[in-house]
Design an enzyme around this catalytic site. Structure first.
Site, PDB file in Angstrom:
ATOM      1  N   THR A 192       0.357   0.946   6.854  1.00 44.11           N
ATOM      2  CA  THR A 192       0.384  -0.172   5.912  1.00 44.11           C
ATOM      3  C   THR A 192       0.590  -1.460   6.692  1.00 44.11           C
ATOM      4  O   THR A 192       1.337  -1.475   7.665  1.00 44.11           O
ATOM      5  CB  THR A 192       1.494  -0.003   4.861  1.00 44.11           C
ATOM      6  OG1 THR A 192       1.525  -1.200   4.055  1.00 44.11           O
ATOM      7  CG2 THR A 192       2.862   0.207   5.492  1.00 44.11           C
ATOM      8  N   THR A 251       0.842  -1.199   0.000  1.00 44.06           N
ATOM      9  CA  THR A 251       0.000   0.000   0.000  1.00 44.06           C
ATOM     10  C   THR A 251       0.881   1.254   0.000  1.00 44.06           C
ATOM     11  O   THR A 251       1.998   1.205   0.494  1.00 44.06           O
ATOM     12  CB  THR A 251      -0.846  -0.043   1.292  1.00 44.06           C
ATOM     13  OG1 THR A 251      -1.835  -1.039   1.123  1.00 44.06           O
ATOM     14  CG2 THR A 251      -1.494   1.271   1.643  1.00 44.06           C
TER      15      THR A 251
END
Ligand code: ASP
Length: 332
Positions: free
Chosen positions: A246, A195
């Site tokens: 993340t 991400t």
């Protein structure tokens, strides 16, 4: 009086320029965390990742250095990372169990606590733009699926097809996961959370945070992780900090990670470094929640803790120093 006026003017200019110089700007970006051990990445891929991180952080910093807002800085940085095929966001996002791409993103500003998010959207080229428009152009905080796509279309955002989003790397990754061939850790393993996100402080003292993702490889049933959830994957409050996370989203949602870090700063007197380290390396580690965060406070102090072998990350600190890192032995 004749002499006083120019003197007063000079004094005013000096004070004004001192104030500007004293107001720090700072920005950090991430491209995900995971079992990123030395030797797993090809030299070529590692270089591409480092270059994309540096490009994103420099683009955001230029906006801040020119007096732009932290909102514009985090949007610009995340857009660059969404367009880079190396990360799990926009182009190069992971595939669902059906081989499709479903994207999530969120953004927040720390002055007004305004926020916007989209989840499970298909075809929106830069989901962070859609999240931003939800914040600025709608009375809502979160839109999902087809409704969010219609909203993005009505706002004339760019759409792209599978050829843009789906890379060979992600096709191979899905095949490997389906065949359960990845018992050994490889670049294709499920344990990579790539991400992307950005956090920034601008000259006005405003914080902002943004996060964008394809979620988890092989996800089913419209699964949505922490990235578009305000408080879990993204949070910004000028009184404490801005955070983008993340990692394994389910844990980040349960522990409301981004908000918890800011709340600790606001209510316990912990520094940002202490609060973010406690949440990532104690709270999350204890329950097996793999991942990390990037965070910045109102003084421009940046923290980037992670409890995995690595986290793709870059920062330009308040003193202008550039930091780009992947592995945990690169931590300053
Ligand atoms: N946090 C994301 C999710 O769970 C995954 C990631 O960080 O790559 O959807």
């Amino acid at each position: 009086m004749k002499y006083f006026q120019p003197l007063a003017l000079l004094l005013a200019i000096t004070v004004a320029s001192t104030t500007v110089a004293d107001n720090p700007v700072a920005i950090a970006v991430h491209g995900g965390a995971g079992t990123i051990e030395r030797g797993l990445l090809s030299e070529e891929r590692e270089l591409a990742i480092r270059e994309a991180l540096e490009k994103a952080v420099r683009a955001g910093h230029e906006i801040l250095a020119n007096g732009g807002s932290s909102l514009d800085a985090v949007t610009a940085a995340v857009e660059i990372l969404e367009d880079a095929p190396e990360f799990n966001a926009g182009r190069g996002a992971v595939l669902t169990s059906e081989g499709t791409v479903e994207l999530d993103a969120s953004i927040m500003v720390g002055g007004s606590l305004d926020a916007g998010a989209v989840a499970s959207v298909k075809g929106v080229r830069n989901p962070i733009q859609a999240a931003r428009l939800v914040m600025t152009d709608s009375p809502h905080v979160m839109l999902v699926g087809e409704g969010a796509e219609t909203f993005a279309r009505n706002r004339e955002l760019d759409f792209a097809d599978d050829d843009w989003f789906i890379t060979d790397f992600r096709r191979e990754q899905l095949e490997a996961i389906r065949a359960r061939r990845d018992t050994q850790m490889t670049e294709l393993s499920e344990d990579w959370y790539s991400t992307v996100g950005a956090v920034a402080l601008d000259r006005e003292g405003n914080l902002a945070a943004a996060t964008s993702t394809g979620g988890m490889s092989n996800k089913r049933w419209g699964r949505v992780g922490d990235s578009p959830i305000i408080g879990a994957g993204t949070y910004a409050d000028n009184r404490s900090c801005a955070v983008s996370a993340t990692g394994h989203g389910e844990y980040f949602i349960r522990h409301v990670v981004a908000y918890d870090i800011c709340a600790r700063v606001a209510y316990t007197g912990q520094t940002l470094a202490e609060a973010s380290d406690t949440v990532v390396n104690k709270v999350l580690r204890q329950v097996g929640g793999d991942g990390g965060v990037i965070a910045v406070d109102p003084r421009g102090r940046i923290s980037m803790p992670f409890n995995t072998a690595g986290m793709y990350r870059a920062a330009i600190h308040a003193d202008g120093r550039l930091e780009v890192g992947i592995y945990n032995d690169e931590t300053e």
